[in-house]
Write a protein that holds these residues in place. Structure first.
Motif, PDB file in Angstrom:
ATOM      1  N   THR A   1       2.055  -1.825  -9.553  1.00 13.93           N
ATOM      2  CA  THR A   1       2.078  -2.180  -8.130  1.00 13.93           C
ATOM      3  C   THR A   1       3.114  -1.376  -7.361  1.00 13.93           C
ATOM      4  O   THR A   1       3.300  -1.590  -6.170  1.00 13.93           O
TER       5      THR A   1
ATOM      6  N   ARG B   1       3.715  -1.074  -2.293  1.00 11.93           N
ATOM      7  CA  ARG B   1       4.752  -1.336  -1.305  1.00 11.93           C
ATOM      8  C   ARG B   1       4.974  -0.110  -0.427  1.00 11.93           C
ATOM      9  O   ARG B   1       5.093  -0.216   0.803  1.00 11.93           O
TER      10      ARG B   1
ATOM     11  N   VAL C   1       1.851   0.616   1.919  1.00 12.36           N
ATOM     12  CA  VAL C   1       1.735  -0.342   3.021  1.00 12.36           C
ATOM     13  C   VAL C   1       2.858  -0.135   4.028  1.00 12.36           C
ATOM     14  O   VAL C   1       2.631  -0.197   5.244  1.00 12.36           O
ATOM     15  N   ALA C   2       4.051   0.129   3.536  1.00 20.23           N
ATOM     16  CA  ALA C   2       5.172   0.334   4.462  1.00 20.23           C
ATOM     17  C   ALA C   2       4.912   1.528   5.365  1.00 20.23           C
ATOM     18  O   ALA C   2       5.155   1.470   6.580  1.00 20.23           O
TER      19      ALA C   2
ATOM     20  N   LEU D   1      -6.598  -4.919  -0.053  1.00 19.62           N
ATOM     21  CA  LEU D   1      -6.134  -6.262   0.288  1.00 19.62           C
ATOM     22  C   LEU D   1      -4.711  -6.251   0.830  1.00 19.62           C
ATOM     23  O   LEU D   1      -4.422  -6.915   1.832  1.00 19.62           O
ATOM     24  N   PRO D   2      -3.786  -5.516   0.227  1.00 21.74           N
ATOM     25  CA  PRO D   2      -2.465  -5.411   0.859  1.00 21.74           C
ATOM     26  C   PRO D   2      -2.523  -4.767   2.249  1.00 21.74           C
ATOM     27  O   PRO D   2      -1.783  -5.178   3.145  1.00 21.74           O
TER      28      PRO D   2
ATOM     29  N   LEU E   1      -4.796  -5.098   4.393  1.00 21.96           N
ATOM     30  CA  LEU E   1      -5.298  -6.113   5.338  1.00 21.96           C
ATOM     31  C   LEU E   1      -4.183  -7.029   5.823  1.00 21.96           C
ATOM     32  O   LEU E   1      -4.320  -7.662   6.874  1.00 21.96           O
ATOM     33  N   THR E   2      -3.062  -7.092   5.086  1.00 20.45           N
ATOM     34  CA  THR E   2      -1.946  -7.926   5.552  1.00 20.45           C
ATOM     35  C   THR E   2      -1.239  -7.303   6.752  1.00 20.45           C
ATOM     36  O   THR E   2      -0.389  -7.947   7.367  1.00 20.45           O
TER      37      THR E   2
ATOM     38  N   LEU F   1     -11.100 -14.813   0.680  1.00 24.54           N
ATOM     39  CA  LEU F   1     -10.046 -14.808   1.691  1.00 24.54           C
ATOM     40  C   LEU F   1     -10.495 -15.552   2.939  1.00 24.54           C
ATOM     41  O   LEU F   1     -11.690 -15.710   3.179  1.00 24.54           O
TER      42      LEU F   1
END
Lengths: 269, 358
Positions: free
Chosen positions: A47, A51, A54-55, A76-77, A79-80, A105
């Protein structure tokens, strides 16, 4: 296919020794329908880059295009971030896995995601995006520099002015000798051994997956051979394609180095 | 770190722990101040040195206040980065890095160090509420939430209002001079207010809310959404308390503990009693494989016990009034349990029904 007939260069020595104990093998590609759940589990094993991806995507604006989305490990990350995501992949089985996850979801999250089956080097969508994401070193799935150039041309066509391409690539960490790693994992109640082999000086990484315990005449084997695209080479190809690398972040885990590159268009059309 | 900052840090042992408690909005019972504020001195965090200067001039911030402020600010523990933006990182001093994450993404990324998880919007709150329901039904708590290095922020907004929740314990000072109890909160005053005035405003808002602190995340989640979520999921407080205990057990390498009331009970015959999910101040019974534990309500004290004791304590906690427990266990067993709880200090004010022996 017998264990003895497995082509020596295609698997590492430890995997070869395991296969040689079996008279009959049933071999499938890791990206096939048979391999999709296992590939997803293997990809989910790591993983670290999520991070970082996404950042960096979070610093952009507008809808997100994810290429080679697979079963959604990065989708999926993404989509956050509360933005629309178009997730594309060549593999229908992988997209089916992603669709099943999306179905779990809440509706507002599901509604932000559109799945598109297709080849990322031939993609033609009407929309342009604030970010294009290619994670899990998927750029290395392409055969050669010509294919990567076609990919970057498609990225260019789908990127908004000021948008960013965020992609990752994996290569052997500097100074580490080539070799074979093995780890075990559970997938759908089966204990699997995953062999990752990259001989010194090689340009491809070989993954072989076999059950740790198997009864029956035919041993199921999953395998893949993925090219290694060094980050420096990728940066050069980005420059040649009209991109400028604006950020580079390296994550070293064991034998390999994972590099996140962020690039923008030098001359937005 | 400057000499002044170094001196401040040395006068404030446990600055990291204080910052984590500030983020959470709670303090362990043992640390609660005599005035009920939950802190011996208030803690103020700001990203604005200019606003801090105004707060010092007005007297809101005194020498007794522990201050976290941008690196280079005199009289403060220097920080670099941000506590407010999910996905950011705050560096305190030279060697403490605090990750700040939104709730929704937390299940997808691994814990890399001390981490604060924020409810950053209504969707985060919905995801959190869904996880509470999952834990109630199945006993499965989100793995990331029970990690020993993780702290959920703004617990008072989720109904856990106790020591450490109000302005006497925690203050967030914005660049415009307004003051809240959290970066996600709404102002309860400004730099010209006194602590008494801020406490009065905050307390009035809490008392007028259906439950919890209506100010702490109101800057990111509409109050009607927060209130509705808590009303729909009254087990949230018990869930948050259980998390503290789970983190404690995981820090002791206890694998995947179960918590009584969540997904079932250890003992039989307790169905239909609600699992003590409506008793936020009651101690917990937890177990993993062949290990059994009693935990204080705040999760900070752990006692290893045998299964028979764990089941007996659980029955007393879950069935409520002592006479129901006596019907189930018998007088002697219940008296033993009540003596045990009293002796261990686990029958506190919020669990007075557990303090009486026949």
């Amino acid at each position: 296919m017998s264990g003895a007939a497995v082509d020596a260069p295609t698997v590492g020595p430890r995997a070869r020794a395991v296969l040689a104990d079996h008279d009959r093998l049933e071999v499938h590609d890791l990206y096939s329908p048979q391999g999709a759940p296992v590939y997803e589990a293997i990809a989910g094993h790591d993983t670290a880059e999520i991070r970082e991806i996404v950042a960096r995507t979070g610093t952009t604006q507008g809808p997100i295009l994810e290429l080679a989305a697979g079963a959604g490990r990065i989708t999926l990350p993404l989509l956050t971030l509360r933005r629309a995501v178009v997730a594309t992949d060549l593999s229908r089985p992988m997209l089916d896995l992603l669709a099943a996850k999306l179905a779990q979801l809440p509706e507002p999250v599901r509604a932000r995601c559109t799945l598109v089956e297709g080849d990322m080097v031939q993609l033609r969508l009407a929309e342009r995006f604030g970010a294009v994401v290619i994670g899990t070193s998927s750029v290395s799935l392409l055969a050669d520099a010509t294919a990567r150039a076609s990919l970057l041309d498609r990225v260019r066509a789908h990127l908004r002015p000021g948008g960013r391409l965020i992609l990752t690539t994996v290569e052997p960490a500097t100074g580490t000798p080539g070799g074979e790693d093995v780890f075990e994992m559970d997938v759908d109640g089966r204990r699997l051994a995953v062999y990752e082999w990259m001989p010194p000086g090689a340009t491809r990484r070989v993954v072989t997956v076999v059950p740790t315990a198997h009864e029956g005449p035919v041993l199921p084997v999953l395998t893949s051979s993925v090219g290694v695209v060094p980050a420096d080479l990728l940066a050069d190809e980005l420059a040649a394609a009209g991109f400028e690398v604006v950020d580079r972040h390296e994550l070293t885990t064991g034998r390999y180095r994972d590099t996140v590159l962020v690039a923008g268009l030098r001359d937005p059309r | 770190m400057s000499a002044v900052q170094g001196a401040v840090a040395r006068r404030s042992p446990g600055a990291r722990a204080r910052l984590m408690m500030w983020c959470a909005g709670t303090v362990p019972q043992a640390r609660a101040g005599g005035d009920g504020s939950g802190a011996s001195t208030p803690t103020l965090v700001t990203e604005s040195a200019s606003a801090l200067l105004r707060a010092r001039r007005s007297g809101l911030v005194t020498d007794a206040t522990t201050v976290f402020a941008p690196e280079g600010t005199d009289g403060a523990i220097g920080c670099t980065g941000s506590l407010t933006v999910p996905g950011s990182e705050l560096r305190v001093g030279d060697d403490f890095y605090l990750q700040v994450q939104g709730y929704s993404i937390s299940e997808y990324v691994s814990v890399v160090g001390p981490t604060i998880i924020r409810i950053a919007d209504a969707e985060d709150l919905a995801a959190f509420s869904a996880d509470v329901l999952t834990a109630v039904r199945s006993g499965a708590f989100p793995e990331f939430l029970s990690h020993p290095l993780v702290q959920l922020a703004d617990l008072p907004a989720l109904g856990v209002v106790g020591p450490g929740a109000g302005p006497r314990a925690r203050l967030w000072l914005s660049d415009d001079g307004t003051v809240a109890v959290s970066p996600s909160g709404v102002p309860i005053g400004d730099v010209d207010a006194t602590l008494d005035e801020l406490e009065h405003v905050w307390r009035a808002r809490v008392d007028s809310a259906v439950t919890g602190d209506p100010t702490a995340i109101a800057g990111v989640v509409p109050e009607d959404v927060r209130a509705a979520a808590l009303a729909e999921r009254p087990e949230i407080v018990r869930f948050c308390r259980a998390l503290d205990g789970l983190r404690n057990l995981r820090a002791r390498k206890v694998p995947v503990p179960r918590v009584s009331g969540f997904g079932g009970t250890l003992g039989r015959g307790l169905e239909g009693h609600g699992g003590a999910l409506d008793q936020p101040d009651a101690p917990f019974v937890a177990w993993s494989d062949d290990q059994y534990f009693l935990l204080s309500a705040d999760g900070n004290r752990v006692f290893a016990v045998d299964r028979a004791t764990a089941e007996a304590v659980e029955a007393v906690i879950v069935t409520g009034p002592a006479d129901q427990a006596r019907a189930l266990l018998g007088d002697r067993a219940v008296d033993d349990v009540l003596r045990l709880l009293a002796g261990a200090g686990l029958a506190g004010p919020g669990a007075a029904h557990l303090a009486g022996a026949s």
